[in-house]
Design an enzyme around this catalytic site. Structure first.
Site, PDB file in Angstrom:
ATOM      1  N   CYS A  24     -10.666   4.584   2.147  1.00 28.14           N
ATOM      2  CA  CYS A  24     -11.525   3.515   1.628  1.00 28.14           C
ATOM      3  C   CYS A  24     -10.824   2.538   0.691  1.00 28.14           C
ATOM      4  CB  CYS A  24     -12.693   4.075   0.821  1.00 28.14           C
ATOM      5  SG  CYS A  24     -13.612   5.401   1.582  1.00 28.14           S
TER       6      CYS A  24
ATOM      7  N   HIS B 259     -14.659  -0.536  -5.152  1.00 27.87           N
ATOM      8  CA  HIS B 259     -13.573   0.414  -4.914  1.00 27.87           C
ATOM      9  C   HIS B 259     -12.172  -0.132  -5.185  1.00 27.87           C
ATOM     10  CE1 HIS B 259     -13.236   4.418  -2.602  1.00 27.87           C
ATOM     11  NE2 HIS B 259     -13.957   4.564  -3.677  1.00 27.87           N
TER      12      HIS B 259
ATOM     13  N   ASP C 170     -16.420   4.416   6.600  1.00 29.34           N
ATOM     14  CA  ASP C 170     -16.145   5.617   7.403  1.00 29.34           C
ATOM     15  C   ASP C 170     -16.834   5.593   8.769  1.00 29.34           C
ATOM     16  OD1 ASP C 170     -14.905   6.350   5.074  1.00 29.34           O
ATOM     17  OD2 ASP C 170     -15.828   8.324   4.933  1.00 29.34           O
TER      18      ASP C 170
HETATM   19 CA   LIG Z   1     -14.255   4.582   3.924  1.00 28.21          CA
END
Ligand SMILES: [Ca+2]
Ligand SMILES: [Ca+2]
Lengths: 508, 508
Positions: free
Chosen positions: A61, A129, A22
């Site tokens: 993400c 992730h 981010d």
């Molecule tokens: Ca991210």
């Protein structure tokens, strides 16, 4: 070309990806952050090559990271949903993605898998992730080592409705966030970045000692909500806690590059610094800056997907250069495999292109860039033109409740709060003279009539060849949360509910 | 301090101000422009010191330039009006400022006047803008040489209602814009920047030959509407004609610095690059970029007054440094006089502070910064806090007619279309973590209660000591236009109307 790559041992350079979470295009001094608090990254840029036109493959993400490692758009590798149209995929209540049942399919050939076959040792440090169930873990998909977590560091949770996220050391849990791995949400203090730096330094030293080529994927997440920094950095920034986190990451990047120098492998290590998506502008002063670009994370405006990118390869990449190549995080897949002398899979579409010539000779290759949100192709960039086929920010209901993806910005017909289908007459912008996507080129203009057919040709070509992957983000199940990860017996294993899959819902 | 200034001859360094017109903070690669088209300025920054927190004294050309040369705020030197409240002073129909009767008062002691007494030879190249009637000409106010014009390069005019603007060579007209000095408004072609560069190179060479210290005020205006560039630069930018103009100015700055090197005076010449006000965002893609800052020219938001500033003094200013000094164009007055060993006038308030320690030792001096619009103190910066006492952009009537000072930006209660008096409860922002002035610090917060009294103390102190100058921008008269400037007989002298002064009206 017959360019001789100096210093590369056995034609197998090491690879390092420093992937921020981010962080926005405008967060680095060298990219225009006015407080100028990133001396190490600015130095990296002065010694390397910056890519001001570099993009993530998705403004979120998880799909962005899946695309990075697979070299393929999320629509191909499955990191999207068909439950709702053009939804990014963040479920309610910060549970995401602990309740997601999907993950990176075995059929995808990830970058570490290709490199492993060529003799590389691969380490992931930080956020994965790409799925948190055992079959999706990094060590099942090409990584040899891992220190970090499968998900974001949301929490703390109660162990009853929701378990805290595990932190892994290789195949086994080494503790959990807010338990063994402290994050003080009141002060913002956590030593995680320090640990990630230490892990990187140890790995580099070990691999150089073993004379074995390596791929280090350093995915620190201090700039993702909840923000954190170690005590040395707390309160040191003019930008608040977000800036403290940036300062520690900046310092850590400097130390990792220094480590490559100290171990004598800087000249045969290719390093890329970038971020997984635009700054989370909806977090207000708790998020980063996208500089002159529109909106941020979650959106397909420039602020959502243009990433602050620096390549560093002393002795090969000339210092202080600017590449005007339109680049993508997916290109690292193709570039690294080519530089290692490997073969790009030919049985599937790979979206990444090789940046080898850009790095070595500062050449530019034409390529269209596709901006997806969930299952929908929202926009496309061709040259300096960008056409929006669809526009929306977030729903008016969310917006009225105070969630604003474009704070302080409002462009009529562009930053819309309903999904606008413009495919019959796309909204055209020239992002050279208008990087903020403020001034639409009207369809009545010659420029529009000349450019738009060329763009639509690229769109049609892309859509014609598209074979969407099986959507991985459709199903949710509380039973798949991290109740009892491998190794939990050293800490505590929790009792989850029985399987009860249901269709996930997606507000954004 | 006992810092030894290397290379300064007789303690009298040369001074060069490279002042751009309507160029924004975000227009330079080094300040974050994404197309990275200013290699010479980026190199200047790498060899010098950048000031990301540097401001003009006013968001408009004429008062900004009067403040630069007098070291004093426009409210003191008279470059404001009392005809209307908080008006910037741009009259209708682009006639301004040909019909303005006022100009720089004799009572002001300008920088070139002080330097002249100390043996400097002073040259103005480009736009003057401190009054166009004979008594206000640069050669009456300390300059020894001049090549350029008293006003903006608007036109072409018809010679009947309005004369074209004269271009001067020293005390006499050398022709007029659109006549002897061509600007092709269709193609944007003009050789003016080329001429300004050539004049600068000749002046430097001549002064070095004479071993006489010099002050060169290079005030090129290619980035002010109507935009122009010479044929070599037309179409060369990714940013359109505005970018072409920037590229030529960037190149010219590079050549001027090279000229100082070639003539062996780079080490005893202090060079500052900056701009007179923020980018004219209302010109849309015909204007520049203010990077992450709010609004632009005409406003007292950061986009209106924060300027891209670089100091260059090889051997004295250390290369690649960032100064966090809150600086002002008015500081050049004080700094240059001090560096030349002169005395700052003590019979009046001088607003500029000396940047000598900032340049030599990278120290930072606390100082409040005052943002004026016409006769009103609109805002004040103290440390990283900024308080708006008044807010407005432009009138709703103008806005509805398509003139937008903040395109694509809308912040409730901040980017207002009526003049909002917030003096009883100023709007507070932290421009370190919120450079875009998006997130107000609410009066109920402790932070507000702690900071606001300290800011108001500075405001009260400032207002208590303020002696406004006689307003110079109140009266207009068509008879004072440039009908028959000195030297017109070599070209043509025009017959103006009889004197008929009237109160000017100010839309902004
Ligand atoms: Ca991210
Ligand atoms: Ca100006």
């Amino acid at each position: 070309t017959c360019f001789m790559i100096a210093g590369v041992v056995d034609g197998k350079p090491n690879f390092v990806i420093l992937l921020m979470d981010d962080m926005g295009w405008g967060d680095l001094g060298v990219f225009g952050e006015p407080n100028k608090e990133t001396p190490y990254l600015d130095k990296m840029a002065a010694e390397g090559m910056i890519f001001p036109d570099f993009y993530s493959a998705n403004p979120l993400c998880s799909p962005s990271r899946a695309a990075l490692l697979s070299g393929r758009l999320p629509i191909r590798n499955g990191f999207y949903t068909t439950n709702a149209h053009a939804r990014n995929g963040k479920a309610v209540l910060n549970l995401y993605p602990q309740i997601i049942t999907g993950g990176i399919p075995d059929s995808e050939i990830l970058l570490p898998e290709v490199l492993k076959k060529m003799g590389y040792r691969n380490k992931l440090i930080g956020k994965w992730h790409l799925g948190h169930r055992p079959q999706y873990h990094p060590l099942k998909h090409g990584f040899d080592e891992w220190f970090g977590a499968p998900n974001c560091h949301f929490g703390p949770y109660d162990d009853i409705d929701t378990p805290n996220i595990p932190v892994y050391k290789d195949a086994e849990m080494a503790g959990r966030y807010y338990e063994e791995f402290a994050i003080d949400k009141k002060t913002g203090e956590s030593n995680l970045t320090k640990m990630y730096l230490n892990e990187a330094q140890q790995f580099i030293k070990k691999q150089v000692g073993k004379k074995e080529p390596f791929f280090l994927y350093w995915a620190a997440d201090a700039t993702h909500d909840p923000l954190y920094a170690s005590s040395n950095f707390l309160g040191m920034s003019k930008r608040g806690l977000y800036g403290d986190a940036v300062k520690e990451l900046d310092y850590s990047v400097g130390q990792i590059l220094q480590s490559l120098k100290d171990n004598g492998v800087d000249k045969n290590t290719v390093v890329f610094f970038s971020s997984d998506n635009g700054a989370a502008t909806y977090a207000k002063t708790g998020g980063g800056s996208n500089g002159p670009f529109l909106c941020g994370k979650q959106t397909t405006f420039e602020g959502g997907m243009r990433e602050p990118t620096i390549a560093w390869w002393p002795g090969v990449v000339q210092p202080g250069k600017v590449s005007h190549q339109v680049g993508s995080l997916m290109d690292l897949y193709t570039t690294f495999i080519e530089l290692a002398g490997g073969n790009i899979p030919t049985d599937r579409e790979v979206d990444g292109i090789s940046l080898k010539d850009a790095l070595l000779n500062n050449t530019v290759t034409d390529r269209p860039l596709f901006y997806y949100r969930g299952n929908e192709l929202m926009a496309v960039r061709v040259g300096l033109y960008k056409a929006h086929l669809w526009t929306w920010t977030n729903s008016i209901k969310e917006f009225n409740a105070g969630i604003d993806f474009c704070p302080g910005e409002e462009i009529e017909g562009v930053t819309t709060h309903e999904q606008m289908n413009n495919t019959n007459q796309p909204l055209l912008f020239h992002i050279g003279r208008d990087p903020g996507e403020k001034y639409m080129i009207r369809p009545s203009l010659e420029e529009y009539k000349k450019v738009m057919p060329l763009i639509m040709e690229q769109v049609n070509q892309h859509k014609k060849n598209l074979v969407p992957g099986k959507p991985q983000l459709n199903m949710c199940d509380r039973s798949v949360m991290n109740w009892s990860p491998p190794g939990c017996e050293k800490f505590k294993c929790l009792q989850g509910p029985s399987p009860a899959p249901y269709k996930c819902s997606w507000p954004h």
